[in-house]
Design an enzyme around this catalytic site. Structure first.
Site, PDB file in Angstrom:
ATOM      1  N   SER A 143     -22.927   1.558  -4.571  1.00 51.09           N
ATOM      2  CA  SER A 143     -21.506   1.245  -4.141  1.00 51.09           C
ATOM      3  C   SER A 143     -20.206   0.823  -5.121  1.00 51.09           C
ATOM      4  O   SER A 143     -19.780   0.066  -4.493  1.00 51.09           O
ATOM      5  CB  SER A 143     -21.478   0.493  -3.314  1.00 51.09           C
ATOM      6  OG  SER A 143     -22.911   0.806  -2.142  1.00 51.09           O
ATOM      7  N   HIS A 196     -33.799   9.113 -10.233  1.00 47.79           N
ATOM      8  CA  HIS A 196     -33.277   8.032  -9.203  1.00 47.79           C
ATOM      9  C   HIS A 196     -34.514   7.586  -8.362  1.00 47.79           C
ATOM     10  O   HIS A 196     -35.644   8.418  -7.670  1.00 47.79           O
ATOM     11  CB  HIS A 196     -32.075   9.161  -8.955  1.00 47.79           C
ATOM     12  CG  HIS A 196     -31.142   8.449  -7.995  1.00 47.79           C
ATOM     13  ND1 HIS A 196     -31.806   8.372  -6.912  1.00 47.79           N
ATOM     14  CD2 HIS A 196     -30.000   8.274  -8.208  1.00 47.79           C
ATOM     15  CE1 HIS A 196     -30.587   7.571  -6.387  1.00 47.79           C
ATOM     16  NE2 HIS A 196     -28.930   7.150  -7.070  1.00 47.79           N
ATOM     17  N   GLU A 255     -34.269   7.606  -5.545  1.00 45.32           N
ATOM     18  CA  GLU A 255     -34.674   8.624  -4.318  1.00 45.32           C
ATOM     19  C   GLU A 255     -35.191   9.624  -4.328  1.00 45.32           C
ATOM     20  O   GLU A 255     -36.451  10.343  -4.014  1.00 45.32           O
ATOM     21  CB  GLU A 255     -32.974   9.813  -3.762  1.00 45.32           C
ATOM     22  CG  GLU A 255     -32.025   8.477  -2.830  1.00 45.32           C
ATOM     23  CD  GLU A 255     -30.116   8.550  -3.895  1.00 45.32           C
ATOM     24  OE1 GLU A 255     -30.493  10.137  -4.168  1.00 45.32           O
ATOM     25  OE2 GLU A 255     -29.639   7.576  -2.636  1.00 45.32           O
ATOM     26  N   GLY A 270     -22.070   7.344  -7.240  1.00 43.51           N
ATOM     27  CA  GLY A 270     -22.678   8.221  -6.055  1.00 43.51           C
ATOM     28  C   GLY A 270     -21.165   8.402  -5.504  1.00 43.51           C
ATOM     29  O   GLY A 270     -20.565   9.588  -5.721  1.00 43.51           O
ATOM     30  N   GLY A 271     -21.505   8.216  -4.145  1.00 49.29           N
ATOM     31  CA  GLY A 271     -20.923   9.198  -3.063  1.00 49.29           C
ATOM     32  C   GLY A 271     -18.603   8.723  -3.945  1.00 49.29           C
ATOM     33  O   GLY A 271     -18.503   9.681  -3.250  1.00 49.29           O
ATOM     34  N   GLU A 301     -29.852   0.541 -10.916  1.00 50.43           N
ATOM     35  CA  GLU A 301     -29.125   0.617  -9.067  1.00 50.43           C
ATOM     36  C   GLU A 301     -30.400   0.328  -8.232  1.00 50.43           C
ATOM     37  O   GLU A 301     -31.591   0.290  -8.310  1.00 50.43           O
ATOM     38  CB  GLU A 301     -29.466   2.166  -9.078  1.00 50.43           C
ATOM     39  CG  GLU A 301     -28.727   3.027 -10.550  1.00 50.43           C
ATOM     40  CD  GLU A 301     -28.187   4.017  -9.788  1.00 50.43           C
ATOM     41  OE1 GLU A 301     -26.805   4.703  -9.431  1.00 50.43           O
ATOM     42  OE2 GLU A 301     -29.288   4.799  -8.948  1.00 50.43           O
ATOM     43  N   GLY A 306     -25.632   3.381  -1.308  1.00 52.21           N
ATOM     44  CA  GLY A 306     -25.169   3.494  -0.370  1.00 52.21           C
ATOM     45  C   GLY A 306     -24.821   3.065   0.505  1.00 52.21           C
ATOM     46  O   GLY A 306     -24.801   3.960   2.136  1.00 52.21           O
ATOM     47  N   TRP A 316     -23.482  13.718  -8.407  1.00 49.31           N
ATOM     48  CA  TRP A 316     -22.833  14.308  -6.908  1.00 49.31           C
ATOM     49  C   TRP A 316     -24.152  14.130  -5.444  1.00 49.31           C
ATOM     50  O   TRP A 316     -24.046  14.702  -4.784  1.00 49.31           O
ATOM     51  CB  TRP A 316     -22.282  15.320  -6.637  1.00 49.31           C
ATOM     52  CG  TRP A 316     -21.176  15.888  -7.632  1.00 49.31           C
ATOM     53  CD1 TRP A 316     -20.660  14.671  -8.347  1.00 49.31           C
ATOM     54  CD2 TRP A 316     -20.600  17.079  -7.811  1.00 49.31           C
ATOM     55  NE1 TRP A 316     -19.257  15.400  -8.412  1.00 49.31           N
ATOM     56  CE2 TRP A 316     -19.403  16.584  -8.717  1.00 49.31           C
ATOM     57  CE3 TRP A 316     -20.877  18.215  -7.266  1.00 49.31           C
ATOM     58  CZ2 TRP A 316     -18.524  17.516  -8.841  1.00 49.31           C
ATOM     59  CZ3 TRP A 316     -20.125  19.219  -7.821  1.00 49.31           C
ATOM     60  CH2 TRP A 316     -18.319  19.070  -8.757  1.00 49.31           C
ATOM     61  N   LYS A 317     -25.933  14.185  -5.669  1.00 45.10           N
ATOM     62  CA  LYS A 317     -26.836  14.118  -4.688  1.00 45.10           C
ATOM     63  C   LYS A 317     -26.401  15.523  -4.580  1.00 45.10           C
ATOM     64  O   LYS A 317     -25.910  16.363  -5.036  1.00 45.10           O
ATOM     65  CB  LYS A 317     -25.834  12.652  -4.063  1.00 45.10           C
ATOM     66  CG  LYS A 317     -26.702  12.165  -4.490  1.00 45.10           C
ATOM     67  CD  LYS A 317     -26.805  10.365  -3.567  1.00 45.10           C
ATOM     68  CE  LYS A 317     -26.573   9.230  -4.626  1.00 45.10           C
ATOM     69  NZ  LYS A 317     -27.033   8.155  -3.899  1.00 45.10           N
TER      70      LYS A 317
HETATM   71  P1  PGA Z   1     -23.585   5.008  -4.737  1.00 42.67           P
HETATM   72  O1  PGA Z   1     -24.826   6.071  -4.928  1.00 42.67           O
HETATM   73  O2  PGA Z   1     -22.530   5.750  -5.270  1.00 42.67           O
HETATM   74  O3  PGA Z   1     -23.483   6.049  -3.022  1.00 42.67           O
HETATM   75  O4  PGA Z   1     -24.199   3.639  -4.440  1.00 42.67           O
HETATM   76  C1  PGA Z   1     -24.994   5.484  -6.599  1.00 42.67           C
HETATM   77  C2  PGA Z   1     -26.307   6.995  -6.951  1.00 42.67           C
HETATM   78  O5  PGA Z   1     -27.206   6.466  -5.974  1.00 42.67           O
HETATM   79  O6  PGA Z   1     -26.005   6.950  -7.953  1.00 42.67           O
END
Ligand code: PGA
Length: 250
Positions: A209, A94, A96, A230-231, A165, A171, A10-11
């Protein structure tokens, strides 16, 4: 046989009200799913998600943990705390966290070790940036990230989950093609298997994505064992459609 898995990341999204609806929709549909499904929620929502997911087949996870066991580390959350909220999985490394919080390969490995020691399963992320891919450095970068894990946990590879990833696909709406992803997954598995035969059983998720429109093709690849989403994990219909694709591929 590796059971397919879909993990939602969910971030930093959600609210008590929105989570109530999303978790309700997921649990209502969970009986039909034959893959493993986990949602990794922000720390403040662990108690809410623990309550809403109780008795369902959907597991709970966190997005990070402290490398330390306990102590004077303001703002940090320990694996023991996550365990108390019934977390079964913890995302570590991750991109990020690596990019915005300076997490090194060795810190990521140490976190994975803490998660394993507490009886939970780390989902360890690896992946290259666009610049690195364009310079043909994907295997060098991913190999180095993986080696830190193999160095510390080489004999436990079957107990953890890896997630490939590519940073350029996160994203951005730009997904790795199924073949591009499969190539890196096969590379990761071969390298891990050199250290640990059990890596044949290690699940390697693809993230970046993933949507219902590309999930079927991605999950059909021999070394892609599911997705880290993610999204699309914030939308119940979309996330469940991805989980359906993983269930069908199981
Ligand atoms: P995303 O993110 O599906 O929004 O590209 C994946 C993630 O960062 O785990």
């Amino acid at each position: 046989m590796r059971r397919k898995m879909v993990a939602g990341n969910w971030k930093m999204h959600g609210s008590l009200a929105a989570n109530e609806v999303l978790l309700g929709d997921l649990t209502a549909a969970s009986a039909r799913l034959t893959c493993d499904v986990v949602v990794c929620v922000p720390f403040p929502y662990l108690a809410q998600a623990q309550r809403r997911l109780a008795g369902s087949a959907i597991g709970l996870g966190a997005q990070d943990c402290s490398v330390h066991e306990q102590g004077a580390y303001t703002g940090e959350v320990s694996v023991a705390m996550l365990h108390e909220f019934s977390c079964g999985h913890v995302i570590v490394g991750h991109s990020e966290r690596r990019a915005y919080h300076g997490e090194t390969d060795s810190a990521v490995a140490a976190k994975a070790q803490r998660v394993l020691a507490s009886g939970m399963t780390p989902i360890v992320c690896v992946g290259e940036t666009l610049q690195q891919r364009e310079r043909d450095e994907t295997e060098a970068v991913v190999g180095m990230q993986l080696d830190a894990i193999l160095h510390l946990l080489g004999d436990r590879m079957h107990d953890l989950i890896l997630a490939y990833e590519p940073v350029w696909a996160i994203g951005t709406g730009r997904t790795a093609s199924p073949q591009q992803a499969q190539d890196v997954h096969a590379f990761i598995r071969q390298r891990a298997q050199r250290h640990c035969q059990g890596a044949a059983r290690t699940r390697i998720l693809y993230g970046g994505s993933v949507k219902s429109a590309n999930a079927v093709e991605l999950f059909a690849q021999p070394d892609i064992d599911g997705g880290l989403i993610g999204g699309a994990s914030l939308n119940a219909v979309e996330f469940l459609a991805i989980a359906d694709a993983a269930s069908a591929a199981t």
